[in-house]
Enzyme design. Structure first.
Site, mmCIF file in Angstrom:
data_model
loop_
_atom_site.group_PDB
_atom_site.id
_atom_site.type_symbol
_atom_site.label_atom_id
_atom_site.label_comp_id
_atom_site.label_asym_id
_atom_site.label_seq_id
_atom_site.Cartn_x
_atom_site.Cartn_y
_atom_site.Cartn_z
ATOM 1 C CE LYS A 14 -3.970 -1.821 2.561
ATOM 2 N NZ LYS A 14 -4.978 -1.591 1.507
ATOM 3 N NE ARG B 213 -10.771 -9.714 -2.505
ATOM 4 C CZ ARG B 213 -11.092 -8.766 -3.380
ATOM 5 N NH1 ARG B 213 -11.409 -9.088 -4.630
ATOM 6 N NH2 ARG B 213 -11.100 -7.497 -3.023
HETATM 7 N N1 BES Z 1 -8.223 -3.834 4.135
HETATM 8 C C1 BES Z 1 -8.360 -3.388 2.811
HETATM 9 C C2 BES Z 1 -9.649 -2.613 2.563
HETATM 10 C C3 BES Z 1 -9.746 -1.264 3.209
HETATM 11 C C4 BES Z 1 -9.234 -0.153 2.581
HETATM 12 C C5 BES Z 1 -10.376 -1.121 4.420
HETATM 13 C C6 BES Z 1 -9.350 1.095 3.165
HETATM 14 C C7 BES Z 1 -10.506 0.131 4.996
HETATM 15 C C8 BES Z 1 -9.990 1.228 4.373
HETATM 16 C C9 BES Z 1 -8.319 -4.562 1.870
HETATM 17 O O1 BES Z 1 -7.520 -5.618 2.256
HETATM 18 C C10 BES Z 1 -7.773 -4.056 0.588
HETATM 19 O O2 BES Z 1 -6.636 -3.697 0.551
HETATM 20 N N2 BES Z 1 -8.602 -4.035 -0.455
HETATM 21 C C11 BES Z 1 -8.211 -3.537 -1.720
HETATM 22 C C12 BES Z 1 -8.694 -4.515 -2.754
HETATM 23 C C13 BES Z 1 -8.122 -4.272 -4.122
HETATM 24 C C14 BES Z 1 -6.637 -4.574 -4.126
HETATM 25 C C15 BES Z 1 -8.831 -5.159 -5.110
HETATM 26 C C16 BES Z 1 -8.852 -2.165 -1.897
HETATM 27 O O3 BES Z 1 -9.982 -1.970 -1.456
HETATM 28 O O4 BES Z 1 -8.199 -1.302 -2.455
HETATM 29 MN MN MN Z 2 -5.506 -5.411 1.665
#
Ligand code: BES
Ligand code: MN
Ligand code: ZN
Length: 493
Positions: free
Chosen positions: A271, A345
């Site tokens: 990230k 997931r």
């Molecule tokens: N934990 C995150 C989702 C999230 C993002 C929760 C911001 C709270 C605030 C999850 O694991 C994630 O990173 N999801 C990605 C999925 C994408 C890579 C398909 C997302 O939402 O960007």
């Molecule tokens: Mn994630």
């Protein structure tokens, strides 16, 4: 903070400390309730003067504070506006408790007494929830603002009934507060092993706790969740909490499943830096499950309930999973992991499959801070729900309204499902650019084997930037009350 509910008798005028009295809004002004009238009389009209001087209209949430009034034992009188008469709903009462305690918590006042006016049990819940603050890491005088209030009393005409109601709400508050604590802990303190230790302590409420370690998970073929934790020096764990409160201990249980990513760096699909610290709350779904199990056991719910949480840390390292890796899963289906940041997931896939195989539940509800996209769609007000079962959705919507943890149903379907087909495996763990929350739900549904199921994407509701009437900014404990209410409304003996 000690909270008690007592019978409203005539000597309330001798109450010391802070006293809260009420007025309602009527056409063209306001009307004092009886205790307010009495306090006004005793203070020689000072309360009425104060109200008029501060443009008090009895509107919901208006407060007037009268300090060191003459003629009564109280050190201050707070006059609280309830709006019109339907201001007396349980939720409004909860907010009254929250608003008042927030105003007075650090004031120097030690005792607060509410004289009538509200639904006492719910106002007491509001006091408990709003007075929570995650302050354990403050060490300096400046930060350690000491809470002065240590006792809150509600005087009401139906003290027995209110105490009865509050004894359950108090247990629910315990669950919410545990969830908030878990979500607030940073990743260096709360990691899978330390998290599991905390869950084990719930044994003292009569919950059975079972832990699956990496060896067992490997035997079960859980490559999907194990892949997520592969880059972390913490061990990946699945913790199972079991509550058999139904008359028939063999009756099909209800199942709650939570994403417990104790820190989500994104893994090799790292990230961006800014805001990454927020990802300590990526175990919010699991915290809702743990908190709900605590509430359910605490109030001895008459239902069989299984809680399953997948605890894992998503880290980049030399041993971490690579984008493009293909893993299997307990279900046998293979997954092409195109983005290691779509890890939630992968965690839930094995937990959901295990849950059905092992417990044959009546329904399965999973909770997860799963996608940023759900915040784009719904903001921080509603959690998104995705489901194969209309009735369960309706029950959740009703429960959500009752406790003000609302949910909004989102669509799923074949056209979305196609978007996660992979060229080289049974599925990939990301869809295209659009509908990110839905393709995530489609992925989960591939691990649901026909049982009624709801997925709750609570990425937007687990953490709030601003304080509310019942919560300091930060962890909300979202989901605990929702799950508890769903069960209490529909699934107890
Ligand atoms: N934990 C995150 C989702 C999230 C993002 C929760 C911001 C709270 C605030 C999850 O694991 C994630 O990173 N999801 C990605 C999925 C994408 C890579 C398909 C997302 O939402 O960007
Ligand atoms: Mn994630
Ligand atoms: Zn995540």
């Amino acid at each position: 903070m000690k909270i008690s509910i007592k019978e409203l008798s005539n000597n309330y005028l001798n109450t010391e400390g802070a006293v809260v009295v009420f007025a309602i809004n009527i056409e063209g002004g306001y009307e004092f309730q009886k205790p307010a009238l009495e306090f006004n009389k005793k203070t020689n009209g000072a309360l009425l003067n104060a109200a008029n001087l501060s443009k008090f209209q009895g509107k919901y949430g208006q407060m007037v504070e009268l300090l060191a009034p003459n003629g009564v034992a109280a050190s201050r009188i707070i006059l609280f506006g309830l709006g019109d008469l339907d201001g007396l709903t349980p939720l409004n009462s909860e907010h009254v408790g929250g608003k008042v305690i927030n105003k007075i918590m650090y004031s120097g006042e030690k005792n607060v007494t509410f004289v009538g006016g509200v639904v006492a049990a719910n106002a007491a819940l509001g006091v408990r929830l709003r007075s929570y603050k995650f302050d354990k890491y403050y060490t300096t005088e400046k930060n350690l603002k000491k809470k002065s209030v240590h006792s809150v009393t509600f005087l009401t005409v139906d003290a027995d009934l209110s105490n009865n109601t509050f004894s359950d709400l108090d247990k629910i508050a315990d669950g919410v507060i545990m969830a908030r604590d878990l979500v607030s802990e940073p990743g260096n303190i709360l990691y899978p092993e330390s998290y599991a230790e905390q869950i084990k302590e719930l044994k003292n409420l009569g919950l059975e706790i079972e832990i699956l370690d990496e060896d067992i998970m490997e035997e079960l073929g859980m490559e999907s969740i194990l892949g997520v934790g592969q880059g972390s020096s913490s061990e990946t764990l699945i913790v199972i909490m079991k509550w058999y409160g139904s008359k028939d201990k063999k009756a099909q249980p209800l199942a709650l499943v939570g994403k417990g990513v104790t820190f989500d760096t994104g893994g090799i699909s790292l990230k961006p830096g800014p805001g990454m610290g927020d990802m300590k709350f990526d175990m919010g779904g699991s915290a809702a499950v743990v908190g709900a199990m605590k509430a359910i056991a605490g109030r001895k719910a008459k239902a069989n309930v299984i809680g399953i949480v997948g605890l894992v840390e998503n880290m980049p390292s030399g041993t971490a999973q690579r984008p493009g890796d293909v893993v299997s899963s307990m279900s046998g289906q293979t997954i092409e992991v195109l983005n290691t940041d779509a890890e939630g997931r992968l965690v839930l896939a094995d937990c959901l499959w295990y849950c059905q195989e092992k417990y044959n539940p009546k329904f399965m509800i999973d909770l997860a801070t799963l996608t940023g996209a759900i915040m784009v769609a719904l903001g921080q007000e509603y959690a998104g729900i995705f489901s194969n079962d209309d009735k369960l959705c309706e029950q959740l919507c009703v429960a959500g309204k009752t406790v003000d943890e609302p949910v909004w149903r989102m669509p799923i379907g074949e056209a979305y499902d196609k978007q996660i087909d992979s060229d080289i495996a049974d599925m990939k763990n990301i869809g295209g650019k659009f509908a990110g929350s839905i393709t995530a739900a489609q992925f989960l549904q591939r691990f649901v084997n026909g049982v009624p199921w709801v997925h709750i994407d609570m990425a937007g509701t687990a953490w709030k930037q601003n304080s509310s009437n019942i919560a300091e900014k930060g962890a909300t404990g979202y989901g605990v009350r929702l799950l508890d209410q769903l069960i209490r409304d529909n699934y107890e003996d």
